[in-house]
Design a protein around this motif. Structure first.
Motif, PDB file in Angstrom:
ATOM      1  N   ARG A  89       0.772  -1.142  -0.053  1.00 19.13           N
ATOM      2  CA  ARG A  89       0.007  -0.058  -0.106  1.00 19.13           C
ATOM      3  C   ARG A  89       0.968   1.292  -0.129  1.00 19.13           C
ATOM      4  N   ARG A  90       2.072   1.175   0.463  1.00 19.41           N
ATOM      5  CA  ARG A  90       2.821   2.402   0.610  1.00 19.41           C
ATOM      6  C   ARG A  90       3.544   2.555  -0.605  1.00 19.41           C
ATOM      7  N   ARG A  91       3.627   1.622  -1.474  1.00 23.68           N
ATOM      8  CA  ARG A  91       4.448   1.565  -2.715  1.00 23.68           C
ATOM      9  C   ARG A  91       3.129   2.399  -3.608  1.00 23.68           C
ATOM     10  N   MET A  92       2.112   1.738  -3.297  1.00 26.29           N
ATOM     11  CA  MET A  92       1.121   2.442  -4.421  1.00 26.29           C
ATOM     12  C   MET A  92       0.441   4.039  -4.073  1.00 26.29           C
ATOM     13  N   GLN A  93       0.580   4.131  -2.627  1.00 24.65           N
ATOM     14  CA  GLN A  93      -0.006   5.429  -2.358  1.00 24.65           C
ATOM     15  C   GLN A  93       1.173   6.640  -2.618  1.00 24.65           C
ATOM     16  N   THR A  94       2.512   6.226  -2.648  1.00 25.17           N
ATOM     17  CA  THR A  94       3.559   7.155  -3.085  1.00 25.17           C
ATOM     18  C   THR A  94       4.003   7.073  -4.557  1.00 25.17           C
ATOM     19  N   ASP A  95       3.330   6.494  -5.263  1.00 26.08           N
ATOM     20  CA  ASP A  95       3.467   6.316  -6.692  1.00 26.08           C
ATOM     21  C   ASP A  95       3.041   7.355  -7.600  1.00 26.08           C
ATOM     22  N   THR A  96       3.835   8.162  -8.077  1.00 27.07           N
ATOM     23  CA  THR A  96       3.682   8.994  -9.035  1.00 27.07           C
ATOM     24  C   THR A  96       3.897   8.918 -10.539  1.00 27.07           C
ATOM     25  N   GLN A  97       4.545   7.753 -10.744  1.00 28.64           N
ATOM     26  CA  GLN A  97       5.090   7.488 -12.128  1.00 28.64           C
ATOM     27  C   GLN A  97       4.447   6.284 -12.765  1.00 28.64           C
ATOM     28  N   GLY A  98       3.319   5.772 -12.141  1.00 31.55           N
ATOM     29  CA  GLY A  98       2.621   4.815 -12.745  1.00 31.55           C
ATOM     30  C   GLY A  98       3.141   3.399 -12.709  1.00 31.55           C
ATOM     31  N   ARG A  99       4.387   3.231 -11.810  1.00 37.33           N
ATOM     32  CA  ARG A  99       4.853   1.824 -11.574  1.00 37.33           C
ATOM     33  C   ARG A  99       3.977   0.960 -10.720  1.00 37.33           C
ATOM     34  N   TYR A 100       2.968   1.338  -9.959  1.00 37.84           N
ATOM     35  CA  TYR A 100       2.161   0.486  -9.135  1.00 37.84           C
ATOM     36  C   TYR A 100       0.744   0.697  -9.319  1.00 37.84           C
ATOM     37  N   PRO A 101       0.378   0.463 -10.428  1.00 42.41           N
ATOM     38  CA  PRO A 101      -1.162   0.933 -10.775  1.00 42.41           C
ATOM     39  C   PRO A 101      -2.104  -0.130  -9.970  1.00 42.41           C
ATOM     40  N   THR A 102      -1.492  -1.533  -9.744  1.00 44.21           N
ATOM     41  CA  THR A 102      -2.537  -2.459  -9.174  1.00 44.21           C
ATOM     42  C   THR A 102      -1.572  -3.137  -8.208  1.00 44.21           C
ATOM     43  N   ILE A 103      -2.228  -4.227  -7.308  1.00 44.19           N
ATOM     44  CA  ILE A 103      -1.423  -4.903  -6.498  1.00 44.19           C
ATOM     45  C   ILE A 103      -0.592  -5.931  -7.068  1.00 44.19           C
ATOM     46  N   LYS A 104      -1.190  -6.402  -8.206  1.00 40.00           N
ATOM     47  CA  LYS A 104      -0.480  -7.402  -9.025  1.00 40.00           C
ATOM     48  C   LYS A 104       0.773  -6.770  -9.670  1.00 40.00           C
ATOM     49  N   ALA A 105       0.785  -5.780 -10.181  1.00 38.31           N
ATOM     50  CA  ALA A 105       1.582  -5.164 -10.870  1.00 38.31           C
ATOM     51  C   ALA A 105       2.508  -4.710  -9.829  1.00 38.31           C
ATOM     52  N   THR A 106       2.418  -4.284  -8.721  1.00 37.69           N
ATOM     53  CA  THR A 106       3.259  -3.905  -7.691  1.00 37.69           C
ATOM     54  C   THR A 106       4.324  -5.092  -7.169  1.00 37.69           C
ATOM     55  N   ILE A 107       3.389  -6.173  -7.084  1.00 37.77           N
ATOM     56  CA  ILE A 107       4.050  -7.409  -6.776  1.00 37.77           C
ATOM     57  C   ILE A 107       5.246  -7.900  -7.521  1.00 37.77           C
ATOM     58  N   LEU A 108       4.677  -7.665  -9.045  1.00 40.90           N
ATOM     59  CA  LEU A 108       5.758  -8.304  -9.977  1.00 40.90           C
ATOM     60  C   LEU A 108       7.078  -7.233  -9.929  1.00 40.90           C
ATOM     61  N   TYR A 109       6.576  -6.131  -9.811  1.00 36.80           N
ATOM     62  CA  TYR A 109       7.638  -5.057 -10.148  1.00 36.80           C
ATOM     63  C   TYR A 109       8.734  -5.217  -8.979  1.00 36.80           C
ATOM     64  N   MET A 110       8.294  -5.559  -7.745  1.00 38.05           N
ATOM     65  CA  MET A 110       9.206  -5.717  -6.393  1.00 38.05           C
ATOM     66  C   MET A 110       9.971  -6.999  -6.822  1.00 38.05           C
ATOM     67  N   HIS A 111       9.120  -8.037  -7.395  1.00 35.16           N
ATOM     68  CA  HIS A 111      10.097  -9.358  -7.502  1.00 35.16           C
ATOM     69  C   HIS A 111      11.136  -9.318  -8.371  1.00 35.16           C
ATOM     70  N   ARG A 112      10.785  -8.404  -9.685  1.00 32.62           N
ATOM     71  CA  ARG A 112      11.858  -8.195 -10.808  1.00 32.62           C
ATOM     72  C   ARG A 112      13.173  -7.416 -10.313  1.00 32.62           C
ATOM     73  N   THR A 113      12.720  -6.385  -9.303  1.00 32.95           N
ATOM     74  CA  THR A 113      13.722  -5.539  -9.268  1.00 32.95           C
ATOM     75  C   THR A 113      14.423  -5.927  -7.746  1.00 32.95           C
ATOM     76  N   GLU A 114      13.902  -6.212  -6.544  1.00 32.01           N
ATOM     77  CA  GLU A 114      14.657  -6.368  -5.601  1.00 32.01           C
ATOM     78  C   GLU A 114      14.591  -7.888  -5.121  1.00 32.01           C
ATOM     79  N   GLY A 115      13.484  -8.801  -5.544  1.00 33.48           N
ATOM     80  CA  GLY A 115      13.407 -10.055  -4.809  1.00 33.48           C
ATOM     81  C   GLY A 115      11.997  -9.897  -3.900  1.00 33.48           C
TER      82      GLY A 115
END
Length: 315
Positions: A237-263
């Motif tokens: 929720r913090r990622r989605m709340q502070t997103d101003t660049q469209g990286r985290y539009p949905t819960i699924k997209a947020t999880i996938l982005y975190m998985h790719r970039t950080e583990g």
């Protein structure tokens, strides 16, 4: 002569006055707890939304750099937004919890409590308060992770978000927040109520009263268990709340982005060790302040009522 808000025969407060004392005690409890841990909260949010791995050393470095570059008051940046949210949030949450317990019949008036209903009462209280104050939570998160030049005031956050991102942006991350609030508030309130009941059963005859340090410890235990159970959803929720660049539009997209970039697992539990410090402190202070303030207010009002009755009684 009738005394507004009281019952002459029983010396008890009526329901409206009980709600008012709950709202007041909840507001005081939330404000005190959040102000105490505001610098740690700001640090946690910055690590939650960034790619850098969390460590205690890096957290202390962040606090030190913030102090050097922006001054001591900057450690509480976003706290005005926090207060604007936490005062109504805590007031509503604690009061809603009492009312939901009455609705579900687990307010102590019907004998042995049902653990499932105690959990449900806490979850419903969390959902009620979070739903009513969510835009303020988003504004607080934005202020905590930006420089003052970007969002100078709480009003500026609302104006800028509305103009640039639209009305729907105020509820970014809402679903993940509610999904996290259900286990968090449920576990937290359930743990606190259960520990209180155990204490009363074991020590009520030996000790008269419910000491602040005891409720502080019980609240700390409740906070640690509650926050651990819901922490991954708090990250999302913090990622989605502070997103101003469209990286985290949905819960699924947020999880996938975190998985790719950080583990995924590292990202989902980033900063949890700090939460084990600040969470129990905040929740412990909140629960202890609420219980003791509420009881003090009610005792004061009942005492005031009884004195007035004795004065008004014909000799």
């Amino acid at each position: 002569m009738a005394i507004k808000g009281h019952n002459h025969k029983t010396g008890e407060l009526n329901n409206a006055t009980k709600i008012l004392t709950s709202l007041t005690a909840g507001a005081i409890a939330g404000a005190l707890a959040k102000t105490t841990i505001a610098p740690l909260d700001r640090t946690k949010i910055n690590f939650q939304i960034g790619k850098n791995p969390y460590s205690t050393r890096k957290a202390l470095k962040f606090l030190k750099q913030t102090y050097k570059q922006e001054g001591f008051i900057a450690l509480w940046r976003g706290n005005s937004a926090t207060m604007a949210r936490i005062v109504p949030y805590a007031a509503i949450q604690f009061t809603a919890h009492e009312e939901w317990k009455k609705v579900l019949g687990v307010d102590g008036s019907r004998g042995k409590e049902s653990p499932k209903k105690l959990f449900l009462a806490g979850s419903l209280a969390g959902v009620t308060s979070q739903s009513l104050t969510y835009p303020l939570d988003l504004a607080r998160a934005r202020m905590a992770v930006t420089k003052k030049i970007e969002y100078a005031t709480l009003r500026e956050v609302f104006v800028k978000v509305y103009k640039e991102e639209g009305l729907r942006a105020f509820y970014k991350g809402y679903i993940s927040t509610i999904a996290g609030v259900i286990p968090y508030a449920g576990v937290s309130f359930f743990t606190y109520d259960t520990l209180k009941q155990i204490y009363k059963d074991k020590f009520e005859e030996k000790y008269s009263g419910f000491y602040p340090l005891v409720s502080l410890f019980m609240g700390a235990c409740a906070g640690m268990l509650g926050q651990t159970s819901s922490y991954p959803l708090d990250i999302i929720r913090r990622r989605m709340q502070t997103d101003t660049q469209g990286r985290y539009p949905t819960i699924k997209a947020t999880i996938l982005y975190m998985h790719r970039t950080e583990g995924l697992w590292r990202a989902l539990y980033k900063g949890l060790s700090m939460n084990w410090i600040k969470g129990p402190i905040a929740v412990g202070i909140s629960y202890a302040t609420y219980d003791n303030t509420k009881e003090s207010l009610r005792a004061f009002l009942i005492d005031k009522q009884n004195k007035k009755i004795s004065v008004e009684k014909p000799v």
